[in-house]
Design a protein around this motif. Structure first.
Motif, PDB file in Angstrom:
ATOM      1  N   ALA A   1     -72.925 -13.571   4.467  1.00 29.73           N
ATOM      2  CA  ALA A   1     -72.155 -12.839   5.450  1.00 29.73           C
ATOM      3  C   ALA A   1     -70.887 -13.523   5.375  1.00 29.73           C
ATOM      4  O   ALA A   1     -69.858 -12.545   5.846  1.00 29.73           O
ATOM      5  CB  ALA A   1     -72.705 -12.630   6.685  1.00 29.73           C
ATOM      6  N   ILE A   2     -70.675 -14.576   5.315  1.00 28.64           N
ATOM      7  CA  ILE A   2     -69.194 -15.401   5.516  1.00 28.64           C
ATOM      8  C   ILE A   2     -68.486 -14.881   4.309  1.00 28.64           C
ATOM      9  O   ILE A   2     -67.413 -14.514   4.720  1.00 28.64           O
ATOM     10  CB  ILE A   2     -69.624 -16.787   5.610  1.00 28.64           C
ATOM     11  CG1 ILE A   2     -70.203 -17.474   6.894  1.00 28.64           C
ATOM     12  CG2 ILE A   2     -68.316 -17.429   5.413  1.00 28.64           C
ATOM     13  CD1 ILE A   2     -70.599 -18.906   6.837  1.00 28.64           C
ATOM     14  N   ALA A   3     -69.261 -14.995   3.133  1.00 31.13           N
ATOM     15  CA  ALA A   3     -68.663 -14.573   1.842  1.00 31.13           C
ATOM     16  C   ALA A   3     -68.082 -12.899   1.969  1.00 31.13           C
ATOM     17  O   ALA A   3     -67.047 -12.702   1.434  1.00 31.13           O
ATOM     18  CB  ALA A   3     -69.252 -14.824   0.857  1.00 31.13           C
ATOM     19  N   ALA A   4     -68.798 -12.260   2.876  1.00 33.23           N
ATOM     20  CA  ALA A   4     -68.512 -10.795   2.843  1.00 33.23           C
ATOM     21  C   ALA A   4     -67.420 -10.614   3.931  1.00 33.23           C
ATOM     22  O   ALA A   4     -67.077  -9.457   4.158  1.00 33.23           O
ATOM     23  CB  ALA A   4     -69.618 -10.100   3.031  1.00 33.23           C
ATOM     24  N   GLY A   5     -66.990 -11.586   4.748  1.00 35.60           N
ATOM     25  CA  GLY A   5     -65.764 -11.395   5.589  1.00 35.60           C
ATOM     26  C   GLY A   5     -66.086 -10.943   6.917  1.00 35.60           C
ATOM     27  O   GLY A   5     -65.233 -10.391   7.781  1.00 35.60           O
ATOM     28  N   PHE A   6     -67.451 -11.092   7.471  1.00 31.51           N
ATOM     29  CA  PHE A   6     -67.734 -10.726   8.674  1.00 31.51           C
ATOM     30  C   PHE A   6     -67.273 -11.721   9.933  1.00 31.51           C
ATOM     31  O   PHE A   6     -67.096 -12.961   9.609  1.00 31.51           O
ATOM     32  CB  PHE A   6     -69.436 -10.718   8.856  1.00 31.51           C
ATOM     33  CG  PHE A   6     -70.107  -9.622   8.246  1.00 31.51           C
ATOM     34  CD1 PHE A   6     -69.934  -8.248   8.920  1.00 31.51           C
ATOM     35  CD2 PHE A   6     -70.638  -9.339   6.865  1.00 31.51           C
ATOM     36  CE1 PHE A   6     -70.291  -7.041   8.346  1.00 31.51           C
ATOM     37  CE2 PHE A   6     -71.006  -8.503   6.405  1.00 31.51           C
ATOM     38  CZ  PHE A   6     -71.079  -7.001   6.755  1.00 31.51           C
ATOM     39  N   ASP A   7     -67.097 -11.115  10.941  1.00 28.62           N
ATOM     40  CA  ASP A   7     -66.784 -12.083  12.047  1.00 28.62           C
ATOM     41  C   ASP A   7     -67.665 -12.896  12.584  1.00 28.62           C
ATOM     42  O   ASP A   7     -67.534 -13.767  13.672  1.00 28.62           O
ATOM     43  CB  ASP A   7     -65.937 -11.240  13.037  1.00 28.62           C
ATOM     44  CG  ASP A   7     -64.857 -10.268  12.523  1.00 28.62           C
ATOM     45  OD1 ASP A   7     -63.711 -11.114  12.166  1.00 28.62           O
ATOM     46  OD2 ASP A   7     -64.929  -9.081  12.283  1.00 28.62           O
ATOM     47  N   GLY A   8     -68.931 -12.562  12.216  1.00 27.47           N
ATOM     48  CA  GLY A   8     -70.184 -13.237  13.013  1.00 27.47           C
ATOM     49  C   GLY A   8     -71.399 -12.624  12.524  1.00 27.47           C
ATOM     50  O   GLY A   8     -71.460 -11.540  11.712  1.00 27.47           O
ATOM     51  N   VAL A   9     -72.599 -13.174  12.919  1.00 27.62           N
ATOM     52  CA  VAL A   9     -73.817 -12.442  12.665  1.00 27.62           C
ATOM     53  C   VAL A   9     -74.529 -12.103  13.926  1.00 27.62           C
ATOM     54  O   VAL A   9     -74.377 -13.111  14.870  1.00 27.62           O
ATOM     55  CB  VAL A   9     -74.715 -13.573  11.712  1.00 27.62           C
ATOM     56  CG1 VAL A   9     -73.917 -13.533  10.323  1.00 27.62           C
ATOM     57  CG2 VAL A   9     -74.986 -14.690  12.464  1.00 27.62           C
ATOM     58  N   GLU A  10     -75.525 -11.367  13.932  1.00 25.30           N
ATOM     59  CA  GLU A  10     -76.496 -11.284  15.144  1.00 25.30           C
ATOM     60  C   GLU A  10     -77.733 -11.138  14.541  1.00 25.30           C
ATOM     61  O   GLU A  10     -78.277 -10.709  13.835  1.00 25.30           O
ATOM     62  CB  GLU A  10     -76.205  -9.667  15.526  1.00 25.30           C
ATOM     63  CG  GLU A  10     -77.220  -9.455  16.764  1.00 25.30           C
ATOM     64  CD  GLU A  10     -76.977  -8.284  17.561  1.00 25.30           C
ATOM     65  OE1 GLU A  10     -76.208  -8.168  18.224  1.00 25.30           O
ATOM     66  OE2 GLU A  10     -77.938  -7.161  17.429  1.00 25.30           O
TER      67      GLU A  10
END
Ligand code: PHB
Length: 359
Positions: A164-173
């Motif tokens: 998710a970090i590599a995909a550029g997300f602002d965070g995770v739920e």
């Protein structure tokens, strides 16, 4: 001045331009290999005026799948597909977090690698039928996870978080709601274990807390949210003492200083009568941001923000039918009606072709 849906907000490290959140919504339109494709980019980009987008629930490993055509977040191709989504949303000035999902027993061998038996805290078959590529099929009895398999699942969450970090997300739920794996551990109707992960509420919450700790260690607590659904009966779920169970969960999550807690405040899919539950009491247990969800409209959304019950409100069905929901609420414009026949699966129809306001 009182806060309302249009007030900016901060949930941990995530700055929201308004408090209108797009709820996670399963749409079954990913491409081959669980890779987000062009129409998925368009769909999320169209909705980037939301203060925050929470993606559809996204499997963290091949064993986490439970429906056809779900996007994943565990391969390089999936990362690249999601990167196109996050780039498009960010270019439009939006924020987007990904919902990390393991379905547990809500699956079917035909959806799993090598026709595997679904896994769960206990070998208890849910009532009902799985949605498969071959149509509805009865659920099977899941296999109870061995103790030594649980750290592997925690690592699956870590791997998905790195993706998710590599995909550029602002965070995770972290998805701990609606009868899927982590919720199956939390509620005593689906968890009959007699080891350190079953019995007391402390034990039933252990896997969730281990997952959250590992995800927090990977991305930072201020980019992590958790979603729960204390009284949602969907997926054959029940708990003998939901208020006690989920007040404990909310309190225990305080140890991490998370971005937010997100609560489904009832039963989804017209999910029958959910039992009485004091969501204000739940909210008071939790020290950080709180996102309220389920059947809110503009007036009730504004009311729970003004009262301090919620910091933001997640809207599901209204965001399916209204990509510009924020503009429509701002202008008190009429809303498009959602076409439930095109919710799950299919093409752009009922997905990216809902009209925007013209004037
Ligand atoms: C669904 O596909 O109906 C679904 C998926 C994820 C949820 C809830 C419902 O959390």
């Amino acid at each position: 001045m009182a806060l309302d849906l249009f007030s900016p907000a901060k949930l941990g490290a995530i700055s929201l331009k308004n408090r209108i959140v797009m709820a996670p919504l399963t749409r079954n339109r990913a491409g081959e290999g669980g890779v987000p494709q062009a129409m998925n980019v368009t769909y999320y980009e169209q909705r980037a005026t939301a203060g925050l987008i929470i993606t559809e629930a996204t499997p963290i490993t091949p064993m986490a799948h439970g429906y056809p055509a779900l996007p994943g977040i565990y391969t390089d191709a999936q990362i690249a597909g999601w990167k196109a989504v996050t780039d498009a949303v960010h270019t439009q000035g939006g924020k987007i977090v990904i919902q990390l999902w393991h379905v547990g027993r809500i699956s079917h061998p035909s959806l799993l690698p090598n026709q595997a038996q679904p896994v769960a805290p206990s070998a208890i078959k849910p009532a009902g039928q799985a949605f498969t590529y071959q149509g509805l099929q009865d659920y099977v009895t899941p296999r109870a996870l061995e103790l030594d398999e649980l750290p592997v699942i925690v690592q699956d969450y870590v791997h998905a978080t790195r993706c998710a970090i590599a995909a550029g997300f602002d965070g995770v739920e972290v998805h701990a709601a609606n009868g899927y794996l982590l919720d199956q551990f939390l509620r005593d109707g689906s968890n009959h274990r007699q080891d350190a992960y079953g019995g007391s509420v402390e034990n039933r919450a252990r896997l969730l807390l281990e997952v959250v700790q590992a995800v927090v260690d990977t991305i930072g607590a201020d980019k992590v949210g958790v979603r729960i659904s204390p009284v949602n009966p969907f997926n054959d779920m029940k708990d003998s003492q939901p208020q006690q169970t989920f007040n404990y969960v909310a309190q225990a999550l305080n140890q991490f200083d998370l971005a937010y807690l997100h609560a489904v405040e009832g039963g989804i899919h017209g999910g029958g009568e959910s039992e009485p539950f004091d969501f204000e009491a739940l909210r008071k247990q939790f020290n950080n941001g709180y996102i309220a969800n389920l059947s809110y409209d503009k007036a009730r959304g504004n009311a729970v923000i003004a009262s301090g019950h919620a910091d933001a409100v997640a809207f599901g069905v209204p965001f399916i039918a209204n990509p510009d929901l924020v503009a429509r609420y701002a202008k008190d414009a009429p809303l498009n009606e959602a076409d439930s026949a095109s919710f799950y699966g299919g093409n752009e129809h009922g997905y990216t072709d809902y009209p925007f306001l013209t004037a």
